[in-house]
Scaffold this active site. Structure first.
Site, PDB file in Angstrom:
ATOM      1  N   ASN A 205     -36.676 -10.751   7.349  1.00 31.39           N
ATOM      2  CA  ASN A 205     -36.797 -11.171   5.957  1.00 31.39           C
ATOM      3  C   ASN A 205     -35.548 -10.652   5.233  1.00 31.39           C
ATOM      4  OD1 ASN A 205     -37.482 -11.417   3.266  1.00 31.39           O
ATOM      5  ND2 ASN A 205     -39.522 -10.517   3.482  1.00 31.39           N
TER       6      ASN A 205
ATOM      7  N   ARG B  86     -37.469 -15.612   7.288  1.00 31.62           N
ATOM      8  CA  ARG B  86     -37.798 -16.124   5.967  1.00 31.62           C
ATOM      9  C   ARG B  86     -36.612 -16.955   5.483  1.00 31.62           C
ATOM     10  NH1 ARG B  86     -38.151 -12.634   0.444  1.00 31.62           N
ATOM     11  NH2 ARG B  86     -38.590 -14.358  -0.933  1.00 31.62           N
TER      12      ARG B  86
ATOM     13  N   HIS C 164     -42.011 -17.679  -3.095  1.00 30.01           N
ATOM     14  CA  HIS C 164     -42.909 -16.595  -2.651  1.00 30.01           C
ATOM     15  C   HIS C 164     -44.090 -17.151  -1.852  1.00 30.01           C
ATOM     16  CE1 HIS C 164     -41.288 -14.153  -6.276  1.00 30.01           C
ATOM     17  NE2 HIS C 164     -40.712 -13.718  -5.163  1.00 30.01           N
TER      18      HIS C 164
ATOM     19  N   ARG D 195     -33.751 -11.435 -13.561  1.00 27.73           N
ATOM     20  CA  ARG D 195     -33.780 -12.868 -13.918  1.00 27.73           C
ATOM     21  C   ARG D 195     -34.707 -13.062 -15.122  1.00 27.73           C
ATOM     22  NH1 ARG D 195     -35.620 -14.782  -8.102  1.00 27.73           N
ATOM     23  NH2 ARG D 195     -35.258 -12.648  -7.409  1.00 27.73           N
TER      24      ARG D 195
ATOM     25  N   GLU E   5     -45.082 -10.246   4.325  1.00 25.79           N
ATOM     26  CA  GLU E   5     -44.427 -11.519   4.634  1.00 25.79           C
ATOM     27  C   GLU E   5     -44.021 -11.584   6.106  1.00 25.79           C
ATOM     28  OE1 GLU E   5     -41.850 -10.691   1.338  1.00 25.79           O
ATOM     29  OE2 GLU E   5     -42.299 -12.620   0.412  1.00 25.79           O
TER      30      GLU E   5
END
Ligand code: AMP
Length: 398
Positions: A9, A97, A185, A245, A383
């Site tokens: 990832n 990922r 996500h 962000r 993940e």
């Protein structure tokens, strides 16, 4: 026969990996690694399957200026680990990922030349993330061309969104060329949807809002374990504020920056990805812990605004779902930020949400107070586990 799967990832300033042993129904973590602080204070930490630290290496910033350089360090460690049997055997396959799968990729896919070309062509939709995801794919192709590699997309879990949720109010022509609300996500949300069947089977089939609050932040509305809407959209800039962000912005602000500040696309991109959010608003830090420890007015304002915007979007997704059966917190802030969780739940009391403060401080799974009303849960995301699961399914390993 036992086989080892590696999940990688690679993010904007970190690389996480986990190796799992799979044999029949068994799926055991053998090793996990985190190379963080790339470009600032690089540090590699390796843990065994039981989370005990096996090795920690503080690295020189000059030696790890980029994710590509970090990948080489992780790749060397893994190659050495395979040679010494430290992860239980040779790696059978690698799952990665990949942030953007565009309109085409609605599930994980084995990487061949054609797939690689399509992933690369989507770079313009995720200019800061896609190249970092590609770095380990390309490096392992060179290092071990014989190893099967699989791409798992952050957008894939959201590909089933209805057309209403998938559209912007812009001409159809742009939609057809790919300007859509993709959502991100998705690997994390898919993990949570699966985990809910185990920890809260009665609500797994219901209406759930998942708050993935980490470096990047978004919310996802699940119905029956499937994503029906999310706050992130065309890029990972939209929705709720994040570390650096801004989340949703009036597009007029971009025009203002161009006209009044003479900023070009590259400057605006840097601004929107790195200089806004909690960091921009506070002028201090993107890290919730630092802001919570500060008594600066703007640090407090940044956290207040973060909670306000999340609470507001929970209301919007609750409207889309027609009410909710549970709110689930996950990722760095969602898993560790007890104050932020408490404030979001307090702001969502009108939905019937309430929190047991003791359970919240103790980081239990079930955080709700009382027996009526929607549940409030905290579920750590994984993940890499989800990536390894997809890799195994796709390659029919074990
Ligand atoms: P992630 O991207 O999921 O690794 O999350 C990283 C973020 O988690 C960091 O930017 C921190 O702001 C946040 N975080 C980590 N620990 C805590 C904590 N104890 N309280 C609040 N936020 C935290």
């Amino acid at each position: 026969m036992q086989q080892i799967l590696l999940a990688i990832n690679a993010g904007s300033s970190s690389i996480k990996f986990q190796a799992f042993a799979t044999d029949g129904d068994r799926f055991d973590r053998r090793v996990s690694g985190l190379l963080e602080g790339i470009g600032s204070q690089p540090r590699l930490v390796i843990r065994d399957g039981g989370n005990t630290v096996l090795a920690t290496r503080e690295l020189d910033i000059a030696a790890v200026p980029s994710v590509e350089a970090g990948e080489a360090i992780v790749g060397d460690w893994l190659t050495g680990a395979m040679a010494t049997d430290a992860i239980g055997g040779p790696i059978a396959a690698i799952g990665h990922r990949v942030v953007h799968g565009g309109p085409d990729f609605s599930s994980a896919v084995r990487i061949d030349d054609a797939v690689l070309a399509r992933i690369t062509a989507l770079t313009h939709l995720a200019p800061l993330h896609q190249p970092k995801n590609l770095a380990p794919i390309l490096a392992w192709r060179r290092r071990r061309p014989d190893l099967p590699q699989v791409a798992c997309f952050d957008t894939a879990f959201h590909r089933g969104h209805g057309e209403l949720a998938d559209r912007f109010a812009i001409p159809d022509e742009l939609y057809r060329e790919g300007v859509r609300r993709y959502g991100f996500h998705g690997i994390s949300y898919e993990f949570i949807a699966e985990k809910l069947q185990e920890v809260a089977p009665s609500i797994a089939a219901g209406r759930v809002i998942v708050a993935h609050l980490g470096n990047g932040c978004s919310l996802c509305a699940l119905r029956g374990g499937r994503s029906i809407d999310s706050t992130m959209s065309f890029t990972a800039l939209d929705g709720i504020p994040m570390g650096t962000r801004p989340g949703a912005l009036d597009p007029g602000i971009v025009l203002y920056l161009m006209r009044e500040k003479a900023m070009d696309a590259a400057a605006i991109e840097r601004f929107l990805y790195h200089q806004c959010g909690l960091k921009g608003l506070s002028g201090i830090s993107n890290d919730v812990r630092v802001l919570e420890a500060s008594d600066d007015r703007l640090a407090r304002l940044a956290l207040d605004h973060f909670v306000y915007r999340i609470t507001k979007e929970i209301g919007a997704l609750a409207a889309v779902l027609g009410g909710i059966d549970a709110l689930v917190f996950t990722a760095g802030i969602g898993e560790n930020g007890a104050d932020i969780r408490a404030r979001i739940v307090a702001g969502s009391a009108w939905l019937g949400l309430s929190l047991d403060e003791g359970a919240n401080r103790a980081r239990r799974t079930d955080l709700g107070a009382g027996t009526s009303g929607p549940r409030v849960l905290m579920i750590p995301t994984d993940e890499e586990w989800m990536i390894a699961r997809h890799t195994r399914r796709l390659l029919a390993i074990a």
